[in-house]
Design an enzyme around this catalytic site. Sequence first.
Site, PDB file in Angstrom:
ATOM      1  N   LYS A  18      49.801  47.636  41.828  1.00  0.00           N
ATOM      2  CA  LYS A  18      48.601  46.922  42.270  1.00  0.00           C
ATOM      3  C   LYS A  18      48.439  47.048  43.795  1.00  0.00           C
ATOM      4  O   LYS A  18      49.354  47.501  44.488  1.00  0.00           O
ATOM      5  CB  LYS A  18      48.703  45.454  41.836  1.00  0.00           C
ATOM      6  CG  LYS A  18      48.745  45.267  40.306  1.00  0.00           C
ATOM      7  CD  LYS A  18      48.823  43.792  39.946  1.00  0.00           C
ATOM      8  CE  LYS A  18      48.963  43.586  38.448  1.00  0.00           C
ATOM      9  NZ  LYS A  18      48.979  42.138  38.095  1.00  0.00           N
ATOM     10  N   TYR A  71      41.003  44.268  32.231  1.00  0.00           N
ATOM     11  CA  TYR A  71      41.426  42.886  32.038  1.00  0.00           C
ATOM     12  C   TYR A  71      40.512  42.120  31.082  1.00  0.00           C
ATOM     13  O   TYR A  71      40.476  40.892  31.119  1.00  0.00           O
ATOM     14  CB  TYR A  71      41.517  42.173  33.392  1.00  0.00           C
ATOM     15  CG  TYR A  71      42.783  42.512  34.164  1.00  0.00           C
ATOM     16  CD1 TYR A  71      44.045  42.297  33.603  1.00  0.00           C
ATOM     17  CD2 TYR A  71      42.729  43.028  35.456  1.00  0.00           C
ATOM     18  CE1 TYR A  71      45.210  42.590  34.301  1.00  0.00           C
ATOM     19  CE2 TYR A  71      43.887  43.327  36.166  1.00  0.00           C
ATOM     20  CZ  TYR A  71      45.126  43.098  35.581  1.00  0.00           C
ATOM     21  OH  TYR A  71      46.274  43.387  36.283  1.00  0.00           O
ATOM     22  N   ASN A 111      51.649  39.971  41.964  1.00  0.00           N
ATOM     23  CA  ASN A 111      52.874  40.322  41.234  1.00  0.00           C
ATOM     24  C   ASN A 111      53.103  41.825  41.103  1.00  0.00           C
ATOM     25  O   ASN A 111      53.855  42.288  40.247  1.00  0.00           O
ATOM     26  CB  ASN A 111      52.954  39.579  39.895  1.00  0.00           C
ATOM     27  CG  ASN A 111      51.853  39.969  38.937  1.00  0.00           C
ATOM     28  OD1 ASN A 111      51.078  40.898  39.212  1.00  0.00           O
ATOM     29  ND2 ASN A 111      51.772  39.292  37.811  1.00  0.00           N
ATOM     30  N   HIS A 161      51.346  46.223  37.102  1.00  0.00           N
ATOM     31  CA  HIS A 161      50.903  45.971  35.734  1.00  0.00           C
ATOM     32  C   HIS A 161      51.662  46.892  34.787  1.00  0.00           C
ATOM     33  O   HIS A 161      51.902  48.047  35.111  1.00  0.00           O
ATOM     34  CB  HIS A 161      49.400  46.267  35.589  1.00  0.00           C
ATOM     35  CG  HIS A 161      48.966  46.331  34.153  1.00  0.00           C
ATOM     36  ND1 HIS A 161      48.640  45.198  33.433  1.00  0.00           N
ATOM     37  CD2 HIS A 161      48.869  47.370  33.278  1.00  0.00           C
ATOM     38  CE1 HIS A 161      48.345  45.555  32.184  1.00  0.00           C
ATOM     39  NE2 HIS A 161      48.475  46.867  32.072  1.00  0.00           N
ATOM     40  N   GLU A 186      44.904  51.290  27.120  1.00  0.00           N
ATOM     41  CA  GLU A 186      44.879  51.383  28.588  1.00  0.00           C
ATOM     42  C   GLU A 186      44.999  52.827  29.062  1.00  0.00           C
ATOM     43  O   GLU A 186      44.332  53.224  30.028  1.00  0.00           O
ATOM     44  CB  GLU A 186      45.984  50.495  29.176  1.00  0.00           C
ATOM     45  CG  GLU A 186      45.693  49.013  28.942  1.00  0.00           C
ATOM     46  CD  GLU A 186      46.798  48.052  29.367  1.00  0.00           C
ATOM     47  OE1 GLU A 186      46.550  46.839  29.365  1.00  0.00           O
ATOM     48  OE2 GLU A 186      47.927  48.516  29.681  1.00  0.00           O
TER      49      GLU A 186
HETATM   50  P1  DAT Z   1      51.138  40.413  32.841  1.00  0.00           P
HETATM   51  O1  DAT Z   1      50.602  41.110  34.082  1.00  0.00           O
HETATM   52  O2  DAT Z   1      52.572  39.983  33.013  1.00  0.00           O
HETATM   53  O3  DAT Z   1      50.895  41.175  31.574  1.00  0.00           O
HETATM   54  P2  DAT Z   1      48.988  38.653  31.959  1.00  0.00           P
HETATM   55  O4  DAT Z   1      48.501  39.797  31.136  1.00  0.00           O
HETATM   56  O5  DAT Z   1      49.195  37.344  31.284  1.00  0.00           O
HETATM   57  O6  DAT Z   1      50.356  39.025  32.725  1.00  0.00           O
HETATM   58  O7  DAT Z   1      47.962  38.404  33.167  1.00  0.00           O
HETATM   59  C1  DAT Z   1      47.403  39.493  33.853  1.00  0.00           C
HETATM   60  C2  DAT Z   1      47.452  39.216  35.317  1.00  0.00           C
HETATM   61  O8  DAT Z   1      46.623  38.095  35.610  1.00  0.00           O
HETATM   62  C3  DAT Z   1      48.831  38.826  35.857  1.00  0.00           C
HETATM   63  O9  DAT Z   1      49.606  39.964  36.177  1.00  0.00           O
HETATM   64  C4  DAT Z   1      48.490  38.023  37.053  1.00  0.00           C
HETATM   65  C5  DAT Z   1      47.206  37.328  36.657  1.00  0.00           C
HETATM   66  N1  DAT Z   1      47.470  35.983  36.140  1.00  0.00           N
HETATM   67  C6  DAT Z   1      47.984  35.658  34.937  1.00  0.00           C
HETATM   68  N2  DAT Z   1      48.102  34.341  34.784  1.00  0.00           N
HETATM   69  C7  DAT Z   1      47.641  33.801  35.942  1.00  0.00           C
HETATM   70  C8  DAT Z   1      47.499  32.491  36.427  1.00  0.00           C
HETATM   71  N3  DAT Z   1      47.838  31.414  35.682  1.00  0.00           N
HETATM   72  N4  DAT Z   1      46.999  32.316  37.670  1.00  0.00           N
HETATM   73  C9  DAT Z   1      46.637  33.367  38.433  1.00  0.00           C
HETATM   74  N5  DAT Z   1      46.743  34.652  38.026  1.00  0.00           N
HETATM   75  C10 DAT Z   1      47.237  34.867  36.810  1.00  0.00           C
HETATM   76 MG    MG Z   2      49.172  41.656  30.578  1.00  0.00          MG
END
Ligand code: DAT
Ligand code: MG
Length: 149
Positions: free
Chosen positions: A9, A49, A112, A115, A126
């Site tokens: 990212k 997303y 974080n 991805h 994807e």
């Molecule tokens: P991952 O990236 O571990 O697959 P995810 O698919 O649940 O996690 O969410 C996608 C991204 O969205 C994640 O990398 C960071 C952001 N995100 C997820 N939950 C969040 C939250 N509660 N607050 C802010 N950003 C969040």
């Molecule tokens: Mg995810």
Amino acid sequence: MERTFLAVKPDGVQRGLVGEIIRRFEDKGFTLIGLKFMKVNRELAEQHYDVHRERPFFAGLVSFITSGPVVVMVWEGEGVVAAARKIIGATNPLSAEPGTIRGDFGINIGRNLIHGSDAIETAQREISLWFQEEELVSWEPSITPWLHE
Ligand code: DAT
Ligand code: MG
């Protein structure tokens, strides 16, 4: 052969972690078969997303991912989807185990670093969203016999 989609990212690129992140997947023994450095447009970010469209963090997530260049990749190998998620670590870097990418380098869920596809079907979706078939390179690393029985 199983494939997964990974993206460094904008925070990972800005912090100079591209090499470190690629290193971890190379070291593990997975095979890089596609790689692009690009700025993401809003449409692609929203499609990527899409599953989070109704979540409160969606707008922030899309504006973050489109804010600067990313490195997108396809990696191949036995069990690569689940293994990559382990190498990446938990979504919230503060909960991610030390030794994982997020655990070692992050402190905030909105920053974080990387991805990774969460399932084989997600990975297929994807990969086809981000890559043309001809951008993926099939090759046989010469170390293969030292990684597989
Ligand atoms: P991952 O990236 O571990 O697959 P995810 O698919 O649940 O996690 O969410 C996608 C991204 O969205 C994640 O990398 C960071 C952001 N995100 C997820 N939950 C969040 C939250 N509660 N607050 C802010 N950003 C969040
Ligand atoms: Mg995810």
